[in-house]
Design an enzyme around this catalytic site. Structure first.
Site, mmCIF file in Angstrom:
data_model
loop_
_atom_site.group_PDB
_atom_site.id
_atom_site.type_symbol
_atom_site.label_atom_id
_atom_site.label_comp_id
_atom_site.label_asym_id
_atom_site.label_seq_id
_atom_site.Cartn_x
_atom_site.Cartn_y
_atom_site.Cartn_z
ATOM 1 N N HIS A 39 0.840 -1.198 0.000
ATOM 2 C CA HIS A 39 0.000 0.000 0.000
ATOM 3 C C HIS A 39 0.870 1.242 0.000
ATOM 4 O O HIS A 39 2.086 1.153 0.209
ATOM 5 C CB HIS A 39 -0.881 0.004 1.256
ATOM 6 C CG HIS A 39 -0.067 0.158 2.512
ATOM 7 N ND1 HIS A 39 0.527 -0.910 3.141
ATOM 8 C CD2 HIS A 39 0.302 1.244 3.221
ATOM 9 C CE1 HIS A 39 1.216 -0.483 4.185
ATOM 10 N NE2 HIS A 39 1.096 0.832 4.259
ATOM 11 N N HIS A 122 5.829 6.081 -0.875
ATOM 12 C CA HIS A 122 6.565 4.848 -1.135
ATOM 13 C C HIS A 122 5.683 3.645 -0.842
ATOM 14 O O HIS A 122 4.701 3.742 -0.114
ATOM 15 C CB HIS A 122 7.831 4.787 -0.272
ATOM 16 C CG HIS A 122 7.529 4.680 1.190
ATOM 17 N ND1 HIS A 122 7.188 5.781 1.960
ATOM 18 C CD2 HIS A 122 7.467 3.610 2.025
ATOM 19 C CE1 HIS A 122 6.946 5.385 3.196
ATOM 20 N NE2 HIS A 122 7.105 4.065 3.270
HETATM 21 P P1 ATP Z 1 4.992 -3.589 11.484
HETATM 22 O O1 ATP Z 1 5.041 -2.308 12.298
HETATM 23 O O2 ATP Z 1 4.569 -4.785 12.271
HETATM 24 O O3 ATP Z 1 6.231 -3.806 10.691
HETATM 25 P P2 ATP Z 1 3.428 -2.108 9.582
HETATM 26 O O4 ATP Z 1 4.486 -1.055 9.691
HETATM 27 O O5 ATP Z 1 2.997 -2.545 8.244
HETATM 28 O O6 ATP Z 1 3.815 -3.400 10.398
HETATM 29 P P3 ATP Z 1 1.939 -0.262 11.110
HETATM 30 O O7 ATP Z 1 3.123 -0.009 11.992
HETATM 31 O O8 ATP Z 1 0.584 -0.316 11.741
HETATM 32 O O9 ATP Z 1 2.115 -1.612 10.327
HETATM 33 O O10 ATP Z 1 1.950 0.868 9.991
HETATM 34 C C1 ATP Z 1 0.939 1.006 9.032
HETATM 35 C C2 ATP Z 1 1.432 1.939 7.957
HETATM 36 O O11 ATP Z 1 1.745 3.233 8.515
HETATM 37 C C3 ATP Z 1 2.726 1.479 7.289
HETATM 38 O O12 ATP Z 1 2.725 1.954 5.948
HETATM 39 C C4 ATP Z 1 3.804 2.203 8.054
HETATM 40 O O13 ATP Z 1 4.960 2.406 7.267
HETATM 41 C C5 ATP Z 1 3.137 3.526 8.357
HETATM 42 N N1 ATP Z 1 3.625 4.076 9.603
HETATM 43 C C6 ATP Z 1 3.769 3.434 10.775
HETATM 44 N N2 ATP Z 1 4.220 4.251 11.756
HETATM 45 C C7 ATP Z 1 4.361 5.461 11.181
HETATM 46 C C8 ATP Z 1 4.783 6.751 11.665
HETATM 47 N N3 ATP Z 1 5.149 6.963 12.919
HETATM 48 N N4 ATP Z 1 4.790 7.758 10.780
HETATM 49 C C9 ATP Z 1 4.434 7.581 9.503
HETATM 50 N N5 ATP Z 1 4.015 6.409 8.979
HETATM 51 C C10 ATP Z 1 3.990 5.358 9.798
#
Ligand code: ATP
Ligand code: MG
Length: 181
Positions: A39, A122
């Site tokens: 995504h 990205h």
């Molecule tokens: P995991 O953290 O288990 O690796 P994930 O990153 O896919 O899984 P989430 O951490 O819930 O799941 O993040 C969901 C989306 O939001 C992802 O695209 C992630 O890159 C983005 N994201 C997460 N934390 C942040 C943040 N602090 N700022 C900006 N984008 C974020």
């Protein structure tokens, strides 16, 4: 509390390109994110009460913008505050930037705080243990066959997702869909 984020659905050519890179990465022994999780994040909301998401809904629903062309711009090691990854970067066109701004405005207007950071569109392909690993993996991926430029394809919806972090990795569930037309 619901861990949530807003993301764009990927048009097929970008999804296919990301999946092809994942196949290559897997061949190098890199563990990739599940293809159904691919995504493009527009806004990360973090943990929110259900009521905050309900308050946000009308603002997102009121966004009236045309479909957004997406064009990939290369493979990069991607390092954000809390994560190191390899990602397919997406060109920041005026249309994409306008959508990102409209979404951020709706989120802030509803009272949810957003971190102020530069939007770097990205698609995360794989998460890595270190930036060193990410940079060498990105280099290796690029060294073979760099992603071919593909015609920009429009995406006509974005969605609000719940993200459940499980020991098996993140599980995303769409909570609401918003169309671009
Ligand atoms: P995991 O953290 O288990 O690796 P994930 O990153 O896919 O899984 P989430 O951490 O819930 O799941 O993040 C969901 C989306 O939001 C992802 O695209 C992630 O890159 C983005 N994201 C997460 N934390 C942040 C943040 N602090 N700022 C900006 N984008 C974020
Ligand atoms: Mg994460």
């Amino acid at each position: 509390m619901i861990r949530s984020f807003i993301a764009l659905a990927l048009p097929t050519p970008i999804r296919e390109q990301a999946k092809a890179l994942q196949t290559k990465a897997a061949g190098l022994g890199i563990r990739c994110v599940p293809p159904e999780n691919l995504h493009l994040t527009l806004a990360f909301l973090g943990d929110q009460p259900q009521t905050a998401l309900e308050d946000l809904h009308p603002g997102l629903d009121a966004i009236s913008l045309p479909p957004v062309p997406l064009q990939s711009a290369g493979v990069v090691p991607f390092s954000a505050k809390h994560q190191t990854a390899i990602a397919l970067t997406i060109k920041d066109t005026p249309e994409l930037s306008a959508l990102h701004k409209a979404v951020a405005r709706a989120v802030r207007h509803s009272g949810i705080r957003l971190e102020r950071r530069k939007f770097r569109p990205h698609v995360t392909i794989a998460r890595m243990a270190s930036s060193q690993m990410a940079s060498s993996a990105a280099q290796t991926l690029l060294a073979g066959t760099p992603p071919q430029p593909i015609a920009p394809e429009r995406t006509d919806s974005f969605a609000l997702y719940e993200s459940e972090l499980t020991p098996q990795g993140a599980r995303y569930t769409p909570l609401a869909d918003y169309s671009l037309r």
